[in-house]
Design a protein around this motif. Structure first.
Motif, PDB file in Angstrom:
ATOM      1  N   ARG A   3     -36.399  66.800  -1.893  1.00 59.71           N
ATOM      2  CA  ARG A   3     -35.914  65.851  -0.516  1.00 59.71           C
ATOM      3  C   ARG A   3     -35.052  64.899  -1.326  1.00 59.71           C
ATOM      4  NH1 ARG A   3     -41.969  63.145  -0.177  1.00 59.71           N
ATOM      5  NH2 ARG A   3     -42.501  65.214  -0.411  1.00 59.71           N
ATOM      6  N   GLY A   4     -34.130  64.313  -0.471  1.00 59.38           N
ATOM      7  CA  GLY A   4     -33.240  63.217  -0.949  1.00 59.38           C
ATOM      8  C   GLY A   4     -33.945  61.779  -1.157  1.00 59.38           C
ATOM      9  N   LEU A   5     -33.426  61.105  -2.175  1.00 57.41           N
ATOM     10  CA  LEU A   5     -34.442  59.859  -2.257  1.00 57.41           C
ATOM     11  C   LEU A   5     -33.187  58.667  -2.196  1.00 57.41           C
ATOM     12  CD1 LEU A   5     -36.266  61.386  -5.047  1.00 57.41           C
ATOM     13  CD2 LEU A   5     -37.525  60.151  -3.076  1.00 57.41           C
ATOM     14  N   GLU A   6     -33.496  57.584  -1.525  1.00 60.40           N
ATOM     15  CA  GLU A   6     -32.743  56.615  -1.542  1.00 60.40           C
ATOM     16  C   GLU A   6     -32.346  55.835  -2.822  1.00 60.40           C
ATOM     17  OE1 GLU A   6     -31.148  55.759   1.349  1.00 60.40           O
ATOM     18  OE2 GLU A   6     -32.287  57.261   2.350  1.00 60.40           O
ATOM     19  N   LYS A   8     -29.546  55.368  -6.511  1.00 55.23           N
ATOM     20  CA  LYS A   8     -28.505  56.143  -7.325  1.00 55.23           C
ATOM     21  C   LYS A   8     -29.250  56.379  -8.682  1.00 55.23           C
ATOM     22  CE  LYS A   8     -23.870  56.265  -8.859  1.00 55.23           C
ATOM     23  NZ  LYS A   8     -22.601  55.431  -8.820  1.00 55.23           N
ATOM     24  N   ASN A  39     -26.157  62.609  -7.515  1.00 50.68           N
ATOM     25  CA  ASN A  39     -26.201  61.694  -6.556  1.00 50.68           C
ATOM     26  C   ASN A  39     -24.982  61.648  -5.471  1.00 50.68           C
ATOM     27  OD1 ASN A  39     -27.994  59.737  -7.939  1.00 50.68           O
ATOM     28  ND2 ASN A  39     -26.286  59.564  -9.224  1.00 50.68           N
ATOM     29  N   GLN A  41     -22.982  60.051  -2.045  1.00 46.82           N
ATOM     30  CA  GLN A  41     -22.843  58.862  -1.299  1.00 46.82           C
ATOM     31  C   GLN A  41     -22.515  59.419   0.065  1.00 46.82           C
ATOM     32  OE1 GLN A  41     -19.297  56.511  -1.926  1.00 46.82           O
ATOM     33  NE2 GLN A  41     -20.209  54.574  -1.777  1.00 46.82           N
ATOM     34  N   ARG A  42     -23.194  58.710   1.141  1.00 43.50           N
ATOM     35  CA  ARG A  42     -22.993  59.430   2.483  1.00 43.50           C
ATOM     36  C   ARG A  42     -21.825  59.205   3.121  1.00 43.50           C
ATOM     37  NH1 ARG A  42     -28.159  56.704   2.431  1.00 43.50           N
ATOM     38  NH2 ARG A  42     -29.863  57.828   2.887  1.00 43.50           N
ATOM     39  N   SER A  64     -31.989  50.747  -6.454  1.00 44.56           N
ATOM     40  CA  SER A  64     -32.077  50.560  -5.014  1.00 44.56           C
ATOM     41  C   SER A  64     -30.836  49.740  -4.390  1.00 44.56           C
ATOM     42  CB  SER A  64     -33.415  49.736  -4.450  1.00 44.56           C
ATOM     43  OG  SER A  64     -33.409  48.521  -5.219  1.00 44.56           O
ATOM     44  N   TRP A  69     -26.234  55.335  -1.392  1.00 43.76           N
ATOM     45  CA  TRP A  69     -26.462  56.780  -2.076  1.00 43.76           C
ATOM     46  C   TRP A  69     -27.653  57.142  -2.077  1.00 43.76           C
ATOM     47  CZ3 TRP A  69     -22.840  58.822  -5.195  1.00 43.76           C
ATOM     48  CH2 TRP A  69     -21.571  58.134  -5.422  1.00 43.76           C
ATOM     49  N   ARG A  70     -27.636  58.661  -2.129  1.00 44.09           N
ATOM     50  CA  ARG A  70     -29.160  59.240  -2.265  1.00 44.09           C
ATOM     51  C   ARG A  70     -29.084  60.336  -3.520  1.00 44.09           C
ATOM     52  NH1 ARG A  70     -30.869  62.609   2.714  1.00 44.09           N
ATOM     53  NH2 ARG A  70     -33.147  61.520   2.228  1.00 44.09           N
ATOM     54  N   TYR A  71     -30.144  60.274  -4.254  1.00 37.90           N
ATOM     55  CA  TYR A  71     -30.309  61.058  -5.403  1.00 37.90           C
ATOM     56  C   TYR A  71     -31.345  62.263  -4.989  1.00 37.90           C
ATOM     57  CZ  TYR A  71     -32.662  62.837  -9.442  1.00 37.90           C
ATOM     58  OH  TYR A  71     -32.963  63.599 -10.563  1.00 37.90           O
TER      59      TYR A  71
END
Length: 313
Positions: A3-6, A8, A39, A41-42, A64, A69-71
């Motif tokens: 799952r993507g995590l908030e 970087k 990582n 970036q949306r 944070s 970005w999402r990791y």
């Protein structure tokens, strides 16, 4: 794929893609050698392919401050596993450490108790906080048998009627132990790897015959009989048993050596056994750490030298 995590993850960037969809990032990570996560970036679709994974270094944290970005941690299709202990734990849901790769064995670096407990029961992490890594340790009254097995310290007291045997390792040839008995400490030193077979042995009785004598036998032949009136005091006493090069010695702290015999044909000692009379209601023997491995007549194999034989009142 995870799952993507908030946030970087800072790490070695293998390649950067511009304007990439999530699917393109995944596909690229699968074909780029050494890619373990990325990582993304949306807003821009910038995708940094990473040579590291969140769980590979316990000091790595998601930033944070990188709100856009999402990791993503690359794993197989079953990741994250809903049945794994990490799945609903904050270590996974809040910090992204979801993989079984986040499990830690004894003496390995950790940031949360659950990392240790997932791999080893009766263990904990010494970390003060997620940002201050510690190491996995066995709980109090447990000791490390190997990296994934903590065993309760054995209590040798009057309720144990049978012999308890230990395996002698690392060329050890003496041991100091603490005993509190009224009389009778029985000890075997055997040549055999498996204590069920073989008869080559040294056999000791300390404080026998009403706490008046101590003896040493070699294969059933009496070699030493020593007058030791009042040897055992029912207080904690430190004994040393020495058998290096066949020079057999038994001594008590504060008392001169009371058994001494040089074996003209010594053998290699592979097992050590001990027993106390079950009628002695307050008898205990304590063996210190780092001396002998516990002898298990099973398929369990040792991973170290640490062992404890500790009595508990």
């Amino acid at each position: 794929m995870a799952r993507g995590l908030e946030g970087k993850l800072e790490g070695q960037v293998l390649r950067t893609l511009a304007g990439a969809s999530l699917a393109k990032c995944v596909a690229a990570c699968r074909v780029v050698g050494g890619c373990k996560g990325f990582n993304r970036q949306r807003a821009s679709g910038t995708c940094d392919l990473l040579a590291t994974r969140l769980c590979e270094n316990d000091i790595l944290l998601l930033s944070s401050a990188e709100a856009d970005w999402r990791y993503f941690d690359m794993q197989d299709a079953s990741y994250p596993d809903p049945s794994h202990v990490f799945f609903n734990h904050s270590m996974c849901t809040e910090r992204g450490m979801c993989s079984s790769a986040c499990e830690r064995g004894i003496d390995q670096s950790c940031t949360d108790n659950i990392q240790c407990q997932a791999a080893t029961e009766n263990s904990y992490c010494t970390a003060a906080s997620p940002s201050s890594p510690g190491v996995c340790r066995c709980n109090t009254h447990y000791w490390k048998y190997n990296a994934t097995l903590c065993i309760h310290q054995t209590s040798l007291d009057s309720s144990i009627w049978s012999w308890i045997f230990k395996k002698v390792v690392n060329n050890m040839c003496y041991v100091t132990f603490t005993a509190r008995v009224k009389q009778d400490i029985w000890i075997h030193l055997g040549s055999y790897e498996d204590w069920h077979s073989g008869i080559t042995q040294y056999y000791f009785i300390l404080g026998g015959w009403g706490n008046t004598q101590s003896i040493l036998d070699r294969d059933g032949t009496r070699m030493v009989t020593a007058a030791t009136e009042g040897l055992c005091t029912n207080n904690y006493q430190n004994f040393t048993l020495y058998w290096c090069n066949g020079n057999i010695r038994v001594s008590l702290t504060g008392v001169s050596t009371f058994i001494a015999w040089d074996d003209p044909a010594p053998f290699t000692v592979n097992t050590l056994g001990f027993r106390m009379p079950y009628t002695d209601g307050h008898a205990h023997i304590f063996f210190p750490h780092n001396l002998v491995d516990p002898y298990f007549p099973t398929s369990v194999e040792t991973g170290g030298r640490c062992a404890v034989l500790e009595g508990v009142e």
